[in-house]
Design an enzyme around this catalytic site. Structure first.
Site, mmCIF file in Angstrom:
data_model
loop_
_atom_site.group_PDB
_atom_site.id
_atom_site.type_symbol
_atom_site.label_atom_id
_atom_site.label_comp_id
_atom_site.label_asym_id
_atom_site.label_seq_id
_atom_site.Cartn_x
_atom_site.Cartn_y
_atom_site.Cartn_z
ATOM 1 N N ASP A 54 35.367 40.036 43.094
ATOM 2 C CA ASP A 54 36.731 39.608 42.774
ATOM 3 C C ASP A 54 37.054 39.922 41.317
ATOM 4 O OD1 ASP A 54 36.960 38.671 45.298
ATOM 5 O OD2 ASP A 54 36.995 36.549 44.794
ATOM 6 N N ALA A 55 36.072 39.686 40.435
ATOM 7 C CA ALA A 55 36.301 39.921 39.007
ATOM 8 C C ALA A 55 36.566 41.397 38.722
ATOM 9 C CB ALA A 55 35.106 39.433 38.191
ATOM 10 N N ALA A 56 35.802 42.281 39.383
ATOM 11 C CA ALA A 56 36.005 43.720 39.181
ATOM 12 C C ALA A 56 37.368 44.152 39.715
ATOM 13 C CB ALA A 56 34.891 44.505 39.870
ATOM 14 N N ASP A 58 40.018 42.200 39.959
ATOM 15 C CA ASP A 58 41.015 41.657 39.024
ATOM 16 C C ASP A 58 41.117 42.503 37.766
ATOM 17 O OD1 ASP A 58 41.656 39.607 40.730
ATOM 18 O OD2 ASP A 58 40.257 38.191 39.827
ATOM 19 N N SER A 103 50.343 35.855 47.126
ATOM 20 C CA SER A 103 49.001 35.795 46.578
ATOM 21 C C SER A 103 48.975 34.742 45.475
ATOM 22 C CB SER A 103 48.594 37.160 46.007
ATOM 23 O OG SER A 103 48.425 38.104 47.028
ATOM 24 N N GLU A 134 43.537 21.033 43.813
ATOM 25 C CA GLU A 134 42.917 21.096 45.132
ATOM 26 C C GLU A 134 41.759 22.080 45.098
ATOM 27 O OE1 GLU A 134 45.982 22.156 47.956
ATOM 28 O OE2 GLU A 134 47.493 21.128 46.747
ATOM 29 N N LYS A 136 39.599 25.211 46.122
ATOM 30 C CA LYS A 136 39.949 26.527 46.651
ATOM 31 C C LYS A 136 38.946 26.886 47.752
ATOM 32 C CE LYS A 136 41.133 31.246 45.293
ATOM 33 N NZ LYS A 136 40.276 31.926 46.267
ATOM 34 N N ASP A 138 37.034 28.874 50.557
ATOM 35 C CA ASP A 138 36.714 30.283 50.761
ATOM 36 C C ASP A 138 36.762 30.596 52.254
ATOM 37 O OD1 ASP A 138 36.097 32.851 50.123
ATOM 38 O OD2 ASP A 138 33.982 32.503 49.709
ATOM 39 N N ARG A 157 47.377 35.636 57.500
ATOM 40 C CA ARG A 157 48.316 35.925 56.412
ATOM 41 C C ARG A 157 48.779 37.368 56.461
ATOM 42 N NH1 ARG A 157 47.279 35.959 49.905
ATOM 43 N NH2 ARG A 157 46.141 37.843 50.463
ATOM 44 N N GLU A 201 43.715 27.262 55.316
ATOM 45 C CA GLU A 201 42.537 28.120 55.447
ATOM 46 C C GLU A 201 41.737 27.723 56.678
ATOM 47 O OE1 GLU A 201 41.304 30.583 53.119
ATOM 48 O OE2 GLU A 201 43.271 30.396 52.175
ATOM 49 N N TYR A 253 47.421 23.016 53.523
ATOM 50 C CA TYR A 253 47.823 22.579 52.182
ATOM 51 C C TYR A 253 49.213 23.057 51.746
ATOM 52 C CZ TYR A 253 45.679 27.167 51.518
ATOM 53 O OH TYR A 253 45.319 28.494 51.650
ATOM 54 N N LYS A 317 48.381 23.308 40.895
ATOM 55 C CA LYS A 317 49.794 23.515 41.199
ATOM 56 C C LYS A 317 50.654 22.524 40.411
ATOM 57 C CE LYS A 317 48.612 24.582 46.026
ATOM 58 N NZ LYS A 317 48.739 24.133 47.436
ATOM 59 N N LYS A 341 38.866 30.243 38.973
ATOM 60 C CA LYS A 341 37.697 30.738 39.702
ATOM 61 C C LYS A 341 36.413 30.263 39.037
ATOM 62 C CE LYS A 341 38.181 33.233 42.750
ATOM 63 N NZ LYS A 341 38.551 34.645 42.916
ATOM 64 N N CYS A 435 15.568 64.267 46.731
ATOM 65 C CA CYS A 435 16.168 63.275 47.617
ATOM 66 C C CYS A 435 15.077 62.634 48.479
ATOM 67 C CB CYS A 435 17.212 63.936 48.515
ATOM 68 S SG CYS A 435 17.869 62.849 49.810
ATOM 69 N N CYS A 438 15.471 63.768 52.358
ATOM 70 C CA CYS A 438 15.271 65.125 52.867
ATOM 71 C C CYS A 438 14.436 66.012 51.944
ATOM 72 C CB CYS A 438 16.614 65.797 53.130
ATOM 73 S SG CYS A 438 17.583 66.136 51.637
ATOM 74 N N CYS A 453 22.451 64.305 46.245
ATOM 75 C CA CYS A 453 21.770 65.284 47.091
ATOM 76 C C CYS A 453 22.876 66.135 47.709
ATOM 77 C CB CYS A 453 20.969 64.579 48.188
ATOM 78 S SG CYS A 453 20.390 65.705 49.480
ATOM 79 N N CYS A 458 20.943 66.703 55.072
ATOM 80 C CA CYS A 458 20.326 65.430 54.705
ATOM 81 C C CYS A 458 20.588 64.390 55.793
ATOM 82 C CB CYS A 458 20.874 64.940 53.372
ATOM 83 S SG CYS A 458 20.165 63.367 52.837
#
Length: 735
Positions: A54-56, A58, A103, A134, A136, A138, A157, A201, A253, A317, A341, A435, A438, A453, A458
């Site tokens: 998620d961080a990457a 974002d 979102s 509240e 979050k 998953d 959704r 959810e 919610y 919220k 998060k 490789c 192969c 390779c 392969c």
């Protein structure tokens, strides 16, 4: 991120010599980011198989937001910054939500949470804001509709506007009421007959997840990676009887429109939900200061491991609905809410080996193999190390005691070594020269981090290419998974993707699954220890799916071929521009690079792929097998016309060709995305920013700076009624 994505993610750019160079560079990077975000959103929402954290994700989104903020003219209506993430599967009936499901913006640390709190207090008045905090959950977002107190339908959704009809499956979830309480309906008064759409959810409790994976292990099936993926897979089952066995649960919610309920705040709304019979999470608090918000977040983080369900943060919220209305929304998220998060849970273990995994494009990816350790609710024993540069940066060596976590509570990741526990004989790891699959030489291009390779023979690449071909989003061949493809390769049935269309049911049915019967079965004529075959039932289904896949359009085929740098959105651009595989094969590198959003690197990769005789031979065999290898724009236009309500014959005339529209404010009859799609279907260009070249601005209520700028430039401004006349007739007002 996939090691062979070929897209920069560091945001670096060369020093430009002119404003034109800067803009061109920004435009190219923005296009790359949009393709990358679309790809990873598809992996997460449609396949339930994320490749990056998620961080990457974002980080990529923030970079795109920064580029678009500096260059507003580069904003496009389909940019990920302008829409809600998600996808709608073709295997379920589409459902249009009563109101858009947005979102949520993320705060990845306390500093970002404090920045949001400060902005909110400044906008609404310090000391005048109360917050509802509240957990979050998953899980998988759902929208459930009731009328006169009775369950009507349920949908995922999806893309925020349209979801997948999963009503039969949601009916099997025990804590979802089929009828609302009389007390809750009485609270609605004269509005009790008004349809309402609640949101929440669907999740899988940890105990149910453990049982499900234990069953999968006993039956030799691939286990689910985590409870979120298990919940998503269970809710999308075609057979609701299967869903019923998965012990799913829900937390509700939010609601599409609070007006019929006659409540004025989030905490009052949650009370109504409880009264109505919904499952509402007990860990919720109304906080009257940022300090109380901090305390709730700290307590939730400290006790997350005590819960029987996964959480990955806290949703904060603004409590009052009138204050929420004052703050409003951005293009993709409410300004009155944020998701804080949690940092990932970390454990230590010992790195035993670094193995090489060969991908479908030949990229060699190092994978850490370590002593199994339980992190964020599941046991992990391996994690990708991405590439040699990453190993060097982290200074990870075999024998090290390492710190591992699940980035975003999903993807196993090696954080780094515990240096004071490093063995004296630990040495730096290096890429092999050959490789491991192969034995062919490994090559390293100077401008890339990847080692490859390049052998077409392969076997490791073959398996990955075959799996990619049949995957959802490509040719979408249901029933052909890793295990069955492995057996087909071992039996010599598959050497390339064209071989899928030479298979016969008897050969598939005769394949050995690798498992044996546990006891005698006289009806089947088998004894304990006899091998279990695939059988004609599964074989017949696979053959039917393969026949169905022949009708897939060129865009799907291009994506499925696994051409380097060609993801789903790039494949669609190429298919719409060239229409047939023959036209694309005849195009020059310059012709391909001239397509919008496709740069020299992608063009060179496509040109190289279509210059290899073996690849052209495979394409010819696919054509002979019955694949059309062309894009049916007529069918695509007809489908788009049906979705947007635009007349297909009018769309064929392209009456708005040469005109540029900008949309702003809130539209009533359709969302801005829907309106933009309808305008483009009639030939118009839809821009995200107003300039002297703008033909018309369509402004709904709450229009802001775009309306001011349009008026200052003398751009004609239209209301939604005028827009609907244009979409119905193709005629624009004379100015």
């Amino acid at each position: 991120m996939a090691a062979d994505s070929g897209v920069r993610t560091d945001g670096a750019s060369a020093i430009a010599e002119s404003p034109q160079d800067v803009r061109a560079q920004a435009a190219a990077r923005a296009a790359e980011l949009r393709h990358l975000l679309d790809y990873h959103a598809y992996r997460y929402y449609a396949l339930d198989a994320p490749e990056i954290t998620d961080a990457a994700f974002d980080k990529l989104l923030v970079e795109l937001q920064q580029i678009e903020a500096a260059h507003p003219e580069l904003v496009t209506p389909d940019s990920y910054t302008q829409r809600v993430g998600g996808y709608v599967s073709e295997q379920f009936t589409p459902v249009t939500h009563m109101a858009r499901m947005y979102s949520m913006d993320d705060a990845m640390n306390l500093e970002e949470l404090d920045e949001w709190l400060a902005r909110t207090e400044e906008a609404l008045g310090a000391g005048r804001v109360a917050y509802t905090c509240e957990l979050k959950i998953d899980g998988l977002g759902v929208a459930i509709t009731y009328q006169n107190g009775s369950f009507v339908r349920a949908a995922t959704r999806g893309d925020g506007t349209t979801g997948e009809d999963v009503s039969l499956n949601v009916r099997t979830i025990k804590d979802v009421p089929m009828h609302l309480s009389e007390a809750a309906l009485a609270h609605m008064g004269a509005d009790r007959g008004t349809p309402i759409e609640v949101r929440g959810e669907v999740y899988m409790p940890k105990g149910s997840f453990a049982r499900l994976n234990a069953e999968a292990d006993a039956e030799g099936r691939e286990p689910f990676a985590n409870p979120r993926n298990a919940a998503a897979g269970s809710l999308r089952q075609k057979d609701p009887k299967v869903t019923a066995t998965r012990s799913l649960a829900s937390f509700i919610y939010s609601i599409a429109d609070t007006a019929p309920l006659h409540v004025d705040s989030q905490h009052a709304f949650l009370d109504w939900l409880r009264e109505a019979g919904f499952s509402v999470n007990a860990s919720v608090a109304r906080c009257t200061s940022p300090a109380e918000v901090h305390a709730f977040c700290a307590d939730a983080l400290a006790h997350r491991g005590d819960l029987d369900y996964d959480i990955d943060g806290v949703v904060v919220k603004v409590d009052g609905f009138d204050q929420q209305a004052d703050l409003g929304f951005t293009a993709r998220a409410p300004r009155w809410a944020i998701a804080f998060k949690f940092p990932p849970e970390e454990k230590t273990t010992v790195l035993r080996e670094i193995r090489i995994q060969v991908g479908r494009t030949g990229v060699l990816t190092p994978v850490a193999e370590f002593d199994p350790v339980t992190v964020a609710g599941s046991t992990i024993a391996r994690a990708t190390l991405h590439n040699l540069d990453e190993i060097r940066r982290k200074d990870v060596r075999v024998g090290d005691t390492i710190i591992v976590h699940k980035a975003g509570d999903v993807i196993p990741e090696v954080v780094g070594p515990v240096l004071d526990k490093r063995p004296a004989d630990a040495v730096e790891w290096d890429m092999p020269e050959a490789c491991p699959a192969c034995g062919s030489p490994v090559v390293h291009e100077g401008d890339e981090v990847a080692y490859r390779c390049v052998s077409l023979d392969c076997p490791a690449q073959l398996k990955e290419r075959l799996i990619h071909w049949v995957s959802r989003g490509c040719m979408d061949v249901d029933g052909l998974g890793d295990e069955l493809i492995d057996k087909m390769i071992e039996a010599g049935l598959l050497c390339d993707v064209a071989d899928f269309y030479t298979l016969d049911a008897d050969a598939i049915a005769a394949l050995d699954t690798g498992r044996t019967y546990a006891k005698d079965d006289k009806k089947k004529g088998v004894a304990a220890g006899d091998p279990i075959k695939v059988g004609h039932t599964i074989a017949g289904k696979v053959m039917d799916e393969l026949v169905r896949s022949k009708a897939q359009p060129l865009s799907r085929v291009l994506f499925a071929l696994g051409i380097r740098h060609v993801g789903k959105s790039v494949a669609e651009v190429l298919a719409q521009r060239f229409l047939t595989i023959d036209a694309l094969a005849a195009a020059s590198e310059e012709d391909i690079a001239a397509c919008e959003g496709i740069g020299p690197k992608i063009a060179a990769s496509v040109r190289e792929f279509l210059s290899v005789p073996e690849n052209l031979e495979v394409l010819q065999r696919l054509r002979e097998a019955g694949l059309a290898l062309e894009e049916n724009l007529g069918a695509a236009v007809a489908q788009a016309a049906q979705e947007t309500g635009v007349d297909a014959d009018l769309a064929a005339e392209q009456p708005l060709d040469g005109l540029t529209f900008v949309l702003t404010g809130t539209l009533v009859n359709r969302t801005r995305d829907e309106a933009g799609a309808a305008l483009k279907l009639l030939g118009a260009k839809v821009s995200g920013s107003v300039s002297k070249k703008t033909s018309y601005l369509v402004a709904g209520p709450k229009a802001g700076s775009k309306l001011t700028k349009a008026e200052s430039l003398g751009v004609p401004v239209l209301d939604e009624e005028a827009l609907e006349r244009i979409l119905a007739t193709g005629e624009v007002p004379q100015v």
